[in-house]
Design an enzyme around this catalytic site. Structure first.
Site, PDB file in Angstrom:
ATOM      1  N   GLY A  82       0.843  -1.195   0.000  1.00 42.48           N
ATOM      2  CA  GLY A  82       0.000   0.000   0.000  1.00 42.48           C
ATOM      3  C   GLY A  82       0.875   1.239   0.000  1.00 42.48           C
ATOM      4  O   GLY A  82       2.093   1.152  -0.186  1.00 42.48           O
ATOM      5  N   GLY A  97       2.991   2.660   8.744  1.00 46.63           N
ATOM      6  CA  GLY A  97       2.981   1.538   9.692  1.00 46.63           C
ATOM      7  C   GLY A  97       4.376   1.202  10.198  1.00 46.63           C
ATOM      8  O   GLY A  97       4.592   0.132  10.775  1.00 46.63           O
ATOM      9  N   GLU A 103      10.024  -2.758   3.527  1.00 48.91           N
ATOM     10  CA  GLU A 103       9.217  -2.576   2.311  1.00 48.91           C
ATOM     11  C   GLU A 103      10.103  -2.103   1.158  1.00 48.91           C
ATOM     12  O   GLU A 103       9.993  -2.585   0.032  1.00 48.91           O
ATOM     13  CB  GLU A 103       8.101  -1.554   2.572  1.00 48.91           C
ATOM     14  CG  GLU A 103       7.009  -2.079   3.493  1.00 48.91           C
ATOM     15  CD  GLU A 103       6.012  -1.021   3.939  1.00 48.91           C
ATOM     16  OE1 GLU A 103       4.920  -1.399   4.351  1.00 48.91           O
ATOM     17  OE2 GLU A 103       6.322   0.183   3.875  1.00 48.91           O
TER      18      GLU A 103
END
Ligand code: 5RP
Length: 226
Positions: A82, A97, A103
């Site tokens: 996302g 987050g 990521e």
């Protein structure tokens, strides 16, 4: 919003092919993707390996019957994630987050990157909100000063209900939230921030992914490539 995320998760899960190694991003939209992928694996008996970017996505993968592997063993064909903001140039802000480091590593190793966002994440130019920055604990106040010298108008230490004091990332570091306002040259600022001793990684993502955007359209939900 929950419903839009569910549809986005389903569409993204339908794009995964049998036998693929999939990087699993983090966040509430990816949660829907992981749940959907788990259902597909079960109903179609697929062989998929997931590489989680956080304890959140590790736990979700295990709960949803997705086999988990490490980045040392596998190279992901695709990473699905996302974003907090994505602009018209496809530059992103991520790390809401606190999972930005893993990521970004996953995305940098993946052949394809697919980002799934609802329309509230679309901005003309990043950044409207704060840019998360993962830093080591040692001398973090001085690192905050250096981030201000690079143009941040405000730098906050990230705290969160459920823990006193700063939150600690999955990598044992702290997270700063820096407000820059509109960033004209995201690749330069991304590099400048990372060149500061003490900065581990920052939430400016310049990978330019494939994008699926979900929005409410009359009574239904429409998902279209961005
Ligand atoms: C986590 C992230 C997430 O992808 C980002 O915060 C979006 O999350 P959500 O889908 O819950 O809005 O970067 O570090």
């Amino acid at each position: 919003m929950e419903e839009i995320k569910r549809v986005l998760g389903e569409k993204a899960a339908m794009m995964i092919k049998d036998g693929q190694v999939v990087g699993l991003g983090s966040g509430s939209t990816v949660e829907k993707f992981i749940e959907s992928l788990g259902r597909r694996i079960k109903s179609e008996d697929l062989e998929i390996i997931g590489i989680p970017s956080s304890y959140q996505s590790l736990i979700l993968a295990l709960e949803n019957g997705i086999k988990v592997g490490s980045l040392n063993e596998y190279t992901p064909e695709i990473t699905v994630d996302g974003a907090d903001e994505i602009d018209q140039r496809k530059f992103m802000v991520k790390g809401g987050g606190s999972a930005l480091l893993r990521e970004k590593i996953l995305m940098s190793c993946s052949k394809d990157v697919l980002v799934i966002v609802d329309e509230t994440k679309l901005v003309e130019k990043i950044s409207v909100g704060f840019v998360p920055i993962e830093v080591v604990k040692f001398g973090f106040k001085r690192t905050m000063d250096k981030i201000s010298e690079l143009g941040a108008k405000k730098v906050n230490l990230r705290v969160s209900p459920g823990k006193v004091g700063p939150i600690i990332s999955d990598n044992g570091n702290i997270i700063l939230d820096a407000f820059f306002g509109e960033i004209n040259d995201p690749p330069s600022l991304e590099k400048e921030l990372n060149s500061l001793p003490g900065v581990v990684e920052n939430g400016i993502f310049t990978v330019r992914p494939k994008v699926l955007i979900g929005k409410r359209d009359g009574e239904g939900i429409k998902v279209a490539p961005g």
